[in-house]
Write an enzyme that holds these catalytic residues in place. Structure first.
Site, PDB file in Angstrom:
ATOM      1  N   LYS A 132       0.833  -1.215   0.000  1.00 44.06           N
ATOM      2  CA  LYS A 132       0.000   0.000   0.000  1.00 44.06           C
ATOM      3  C   LYS A 132       0.865   1.262   0.000  1.00 44.06           C
ATOM      4  CE  LYS A 132      -1.704   1.560   4.063  1.00 44.06           C
ATOM      5  NZ  LYS A 132      -1.433   2.970   4.422  1.00 44.06           N
ATOM      6  N   ASN A 133       1.883   1.278   0.863  1.00 46.36           N
ATOM      7  CA  ASN A 133       2.643   2.512   1.035  1.00 46.36           C
ATOM      8  C   ASN A 133       3.656   2.770  -0.079  1.00 46.36           C
ATOM      9  OD1 ASN A 133       1.136   3.074   3.231  1.00 46.36           O
ATOM     10  ND2 ASN A 133       2.708   2.574   4.749  1.00 46.36           N
TER      11      ASN A 133
ATOM     12  N   CYS B  88      -4.960  13.162  13.072  1.00 49.10           N
ATOM     13  CA  CYS B  88      -5.254  11.776  12.717  1.00 49.10           C
ATOM     14  C   CYS B  88      -5.062  10.920  13.955  1.00 49.10           C
ATOM     15  CB  CYS B  88      -4.403  11.318  11.552  1.00 49.10           C
ATOM     16  SG  CYS B  88      -2.930  10.455  11.975  1.00 49.10           S
TER      17      CYS B  88
ATOM     18  N   ARG C 276       1.026  14.436  13.440  1.00 43.99           N
ATOM     19  CA  ARG C 276       1.532  14.274  12.080  1.00 43.99           C
ATOM     20  C   ARG C 276       1.534  15.562  11.258  1.00 43.99           C
ATOM     21  NH1 ARG C 276      -0.836   8.807   9.621  1.00 43.99           N
ATOM     22  NH2 ARG C 276       1.085   8.750   8.452  1.00 43.99           N
TER      23      ARG C 276
ATOM     24  N   ASP D  95       4.796   0.402  11.942  1.00 41.10           N
ATOM     25  CA  ASP D  95       3.583  -0.201  11.381  1.00 41.10           C
ATOM     26  C   ASP D  95       3.401  -1.665  11.788  1.00 41.10           C
ATOM     27  OD1 ASP D  95       2.869   2.154  10.201  1.00 41.10           O
ATOM     28  OD2 ASP D  95       3.568   1.623   8.192  1.00 41.10           O
TER      29      ASP D  95
ATOM     30  N   ARG E  53      -8.869  -0.465   4.454  1.00 37.56           N
ATOM     31  CA  ARG E  53      -7.960   0.548   3.915  1.00 37.56           C
ATOM     32  C   ARG E  53      -6.614  -0.062   3.553  1.00 37.56           C
ATOM     33  NH1 ARG E  53      -6.458   4.783   7.736  1.00 37.56           N
ATOM     34  NH2 ARG E  53      -5.034   5.026   6.019  1.00 37.56           N
TER      35      ARG E  53
END
Ligand code: EPU
Length: 429
Positions: A22-23, A126, A131, A316, A408
């Site tokens: 995803k990233n 968030c 952030r 993560d 997501r």
């Protein structure tokens, strides 16, 4: 809203395919704004964040097509996207869209580099911390962009184009490095990024930019050198495998017990996390096809871990490791140094019977004999999946609410786990 119901206790066995990252997919899609030619991206995961970014790019005028499924492809194998930004109708990214996905703020870099102006809403708060975007702005300013904040938007203008410069980041930032790189590829002259993030996703984006005609060297090291070029062209690029998904399922197998091949996974992308699992007593066996993860009946040993930028232990995977350590034979210490508020899973794990003490950035996890299923919910993607891991080993049923967080970032989560023997069911809400 959908829920996921897990009945704990089943070991995991078989083959579990790892999706595209995803990233990496998100910044690669954003890089399509740098050229009027077509960028073809293969192995793009089918995720809600990818869909949302397609909408955001569409708002700027980027056309996309999803290349039809080829023989052998299923809903669990990534898709191929063709993105074409030949006509940009709007260089504005509004709050309604940017606030739903922070990474969409990064469109500011290719837009200002190619069109000389961009107006992008500040993303706002968030769930995992404040952030800020100050370092992204610093990078753009170093390259000669004039930045103003107007009505909650960051407005970047470069009437005379961007100019190569030295950018020294005071702290390692993935977002800052992506933005600096995407802006500098079209700047006039040479840019040197010091203290750059070394994450594999940065390297993947740099590889793709080079295929598009950019001159980027040193990605994956703390110093990235970029010689600007006047224009970029189209390219085809395959997204690298998701190291966070890999680590997550490795921890799921460690938690539930069993023996699973994480197909397509690459060990060097997450060596630090794999080393931690070996320390905990998990068998990790990199093969040509992927990474085999196994744990027999033996208990897990506790570990001490601090999250760090790559190549250190990734933030993560912090929540997932914490879920795993709730059942270790002893006390683990997990320190979170990247985000200041990334312990939202602690209270939810406690609902399943975990014993975790928080003291600033340090979580002390005392392993317990058993977890017991309960209704839980989470406020971010990685926290949600840590509850899935806990649920796999908890007695009885664990119901995870707010599944949209999982959607997501985890492609076909229930299908992948179910195929390996887990009892996981989605209840449509
Ligand atoms: N930071 C600043 N100022 C800035 C930018 C960052 O102070 O201008 C701070 C952040 O607040 C944070 C630290 O620097 O404390 C690191 O932030 P970084 O920029 O490295 O993170 P990011 O680019 O916003 C990406 C991933 C995150 C992942 C982090 C760290 C994407 C789309 N997101 O975020 O992934 O946790 O790097 O590796 O690549 C996730 O996938 O669940 C996720 C949150």
């Amino acid at each position: 809203m959908d829920r996921i119901v897990i009945t704990g206790g089943a070991p995991l066995t078989g083959v579990l395919p790892i999706s595209g990252a995803k990233n990496a997919a998100l910044p690669l899609m954003i890089a399509s704004l740098l050229t009027g030619d077509t960028l073809e991206l293969a192995n793009v995961p089918r995720l809600a964040d990818v869909q949302l970014l397609l909408r955001i790019l569409g708002n700027h005028g980027v056309d996309h097509t999803v290349v039809g499924r080829r023989p052998g492809e299923s809903a669990e194998t990534g898709q191929t996207l063709r993105l074409c930004a030949s006509t940009i109708i709007d260089t504005t990214a509004p709050y309604e869209l940017v606030s739903r996905m922070r990474a969409s703020f990064w469109v500011i870099a290719p837009l200002v580099a190619r069109f000389g102006e961009a107006r992008v809403s500040l993303p706002g708060g968030c769930a995992i911390g404040t952030r800020p975007v100050d370092l992204l702005i610093l990078a753009l300013e170093r390259l000669g962009a004039q930045i103003e904040i107007e009505a909650g938007d960051v407005v970047a203008r470069t009437p005379k184009g961007l100019k190569g410069a030295e950018i020294v980041f005071p702290k390692v930032t993935v977002s800052g490095t992506h933005v600096a790189m995407m802006a500098a590829v079209l700047a006039n002259g040479t840019t040197v990024i010091e203290n750059a993030a070394r994450e594999p996703e940065i390297v993947d984006v740099a590889d793709c930019l080079n295929k598009m005609g950019a001159k980027v060297s040193g990605a994956g090291t703390p110093t990235i050198v970029i010689e600007g070029v006047p224009r970029l062209g189209g390219a085809r690029h395959e997204v690298l495998p998701d190291r966070i998904e890999t680590g997550t399922y490795a921890m799921a197998v460690a938690m539930a017990g069993g023996d699973v091949l994480l197909e397509n996974a690459r060990a060097p992308l997450l060596q630090s996390a794999l080393d931690t699992l070996v320390q905990a007593g998990v068998t990790i066996d990199p093969t040509n096809a992927g990474i085999r993860v196994a744990r027999n009946g033996a208990g897990l040993d506790p570990v001490d871990v601090t999250t760090e930028p790559f190549p250190g232990f990734p933030t993560d995977l912090q929540a997932q490791l914490m879920a795993l350590m709730t059942r270790a034979k002893g006390t683990s210490r997990i320190r979170e140094t990247i985000f200041e508020n990334r312990f939202m899973h602690v209270q939810e794990l406690a609902r399943l019977g975990a014993r975790i003490r928080l003291d600033g950035d340090l979580a002390t996890v005392e392993g317990v004999e058993r977890l017991r299923g309960a209704p839980v919910m989470a406020t971010d993607l990685r926290a949600s999946v840590s509850l899935v891991i806990a649920g796999l080993a908890a007695e009885g049923e664990t119901t995870i609410n707010r599944v949209y967080h999982l959607d997501r970032g985890f492609e076909a989560l229930e299908a992948k786990l179910t195929r390996c023997g887990a009892q996981v069911e989605r209840v449509r809400g």
